[in-house]
Design a protein around this motif. Structure first.
Motif, PDB file in Angstrom:
ATOM      1  N   THR A 182       8.090  -9.532  -1.846  1.00 23.80           N
ATOM      2  CA  THR A 182       6.737  -9.124  -2.911  1.00 23.80           C
ATOM      3  C   THR A 182       5.629  -8.775  -1.517  1.00 23.80           C
ATOM      4  OG1 THR A 182       7.638 -10.759  -4.154  1.00 23.80           O
ATOM      5  CG2 THR A 182       5.138 -10.024  -4.372  1.00 23.80           C
ATOM      6  N   GLU A 183       5.422  -9.730  -0.546  1.00 26.68           N
ATOM      7  CA  GLU A 183       4.348  -9.358  -0.247  1.00 26.68           C
ATOM      8  C   GLU A 183       4.430  -7.931   0.344  1.00 26.68           C
ATOM      9  OE1 GLU A 183       6.305 -12.421   1.609  1.00 26.68           O
ATOM     10  OE2 GLU A 183       5.283 -13.452  -0.215  1.00 26.68           O
ATOM     11  N   LEU A 190       2.958  -2.135   1.051  1.00 29.46           N
ATOM     12  CA  LEU A 190       3.519  -0.452   1.271  1.00 29.46           C
ATOM     13  C   LEU A 190       2.733   0.474   0.415  1.00 29.46           C
ATOM     14  CD1 LEU A 190       6.400   1.696   1.958  1.00 29.46           C
ATOM     15  CD2 LEU A 190       7.233   0.596   0.727  1.00 29.46           C
ATOM     16  N   ALA A 191       2.456  -0.304  -1.385  1.00 36.62           N
ATOM     17  CA  ALA A 191       2.151  -0.015  -2.020  1.00 36.62           C
ATOM     18  C   ALA A 191       0.502   0.221  -1.220  1.00 36.62           C
ATOM     19  CB  ALA A 191       1.334  -0.535  -3.320  1.00 36.62           C
ATOM     20  N   LYS A 192      -0.345  -0.258  -1.138  1.00 38.71           N
ATOM     21  CA  LYS A 192      -1.943   0.065  -0.145  1.00 38.71           C
ATOM     22  C   LYS A 192      -1.962   0.659   0.650  1.00 38.71           C
ATOM     23  CE  LYS A 192      -3.615  -4.860  -1.454  1.00 38.71           C
ATOM     24  NZ  LYS A 192      -3.564  -6.057  -0.914  1.00 38.71           N
ATOM     25  N   GLY A 199      16.001   4.815   0.012  1.00 38.17           N
ATOM     26  CA  GLY A 199      14.911   4.778  -0.665  1.00 38.17           C
ATOM     27  C   GLY A 199      13.691   3.933  -0.851  1.00 38.17           C
ATOM     28  N   ILE A 200      13.203   4.004  -1.220  1.00 40.41           N
ATOM     29  CA  ILE A 200      11.743   2.357  -2.240  1.00 40.41           C
ATOM     30  C   ILE A 200      11.714   3.374  -3.507  1.00 40.41           C
ATOM     31  CG2 ILE A 200      10.250   1.088  -2.169  1.00 40.41           C
ATOM     32  CD1 ILE A 200      10.768   0.714   0.340  1.00 40.41           C
ATOM     33  N   LEU A 201      11.639   3.130  -4.981  1.00 41.38           N
ATOM     34  CA  LEU A 201      10.658   3.412  -6.023  1.00 41.38           C
ATOM     35  C   LEU A 201       9.974   2.923  -5.720  1.00 41.38           C
ATOM     36  CD1 LEU A 201      13.844   4.964  -8.475  1.00 41.38           C
ATOM     37  CD2 LEU A 201      11.736   6.258  -6.901  1.00 41.38           C
ATOM     38  N   LEU A 202       9.027   3.176  -5.859  1.00 45.71           N
ATOM     39  CA  LEU A 202       7.339   2.154  -5.666  1.00 45.71           C
ATOM     40  C   LEU A 202       6.802   2.612  -7.665  1.00 45.71           C
ATOM     41  CD1 LEU A 202       4.891   2.125  -2.634  1.00 45.71           C
ATOM     42  CD2 LEU A 202       6.735   0.528  -4.254  1.00 45.71           C
ATOM     43  N   PHE A 203       6.719   2.006  -8.366  1.00 53.50           N
ATOM     44  CA  PHE A 203       6.822   1.905  -9.579  1.00 53.50           C
ATOM     45  C   PHE A 203       5.580   1.400  -9.703  1.00 53.50           C
ATOM     46  CE2 PHE A 203      11.049   2.252 -10.084  1.00 53.50           C
ATOM     47  CZ  PHE A 203      11.896   3.655 -10.941  1.00 53.50           C
TER      48      PHE A 203
END
Length: 68
Positions: free
Chosen positions: A4-5, A10-12, A51-55
């Motif tokens: 989670t962290e 990554l989102a930031k 890959g990573i999907l950020l919703f």
């Protein structure tokens, strides 16, 4: 699998840089499943690392957090 962290960090990073990477894609998804999601998943399948999907970040609004 990312913790989670790590996902929050990554989102930031995506928000701060106002850009995604070759292995990271942002989708708002507040109006349902994105229409081009299949294309995104297909492009990730061509990479060894996936890959990573950020919703929850709106790719059309400077990657701001989606509010309901």
């Amino acid at each position: 699998m990312l913790k989670t962290e790590e996902l929050i960090a990554l989102a930031k990073t995506v928000q701060a840089q106002q850009a995604e990477s070759q292995t990271t894609e942002v989708k708002a998804a507040h109006d349902g499943c994105p229409t081009k999601l299949r294309d995104t998943l297909s492009s990730f399948s061509n990479q060894n690392s996936g890959g990573i999907l950020l919703f929850g970040l709106d790719e059309r609004k400077d990657r701001d957090k989606v509010e309901n």
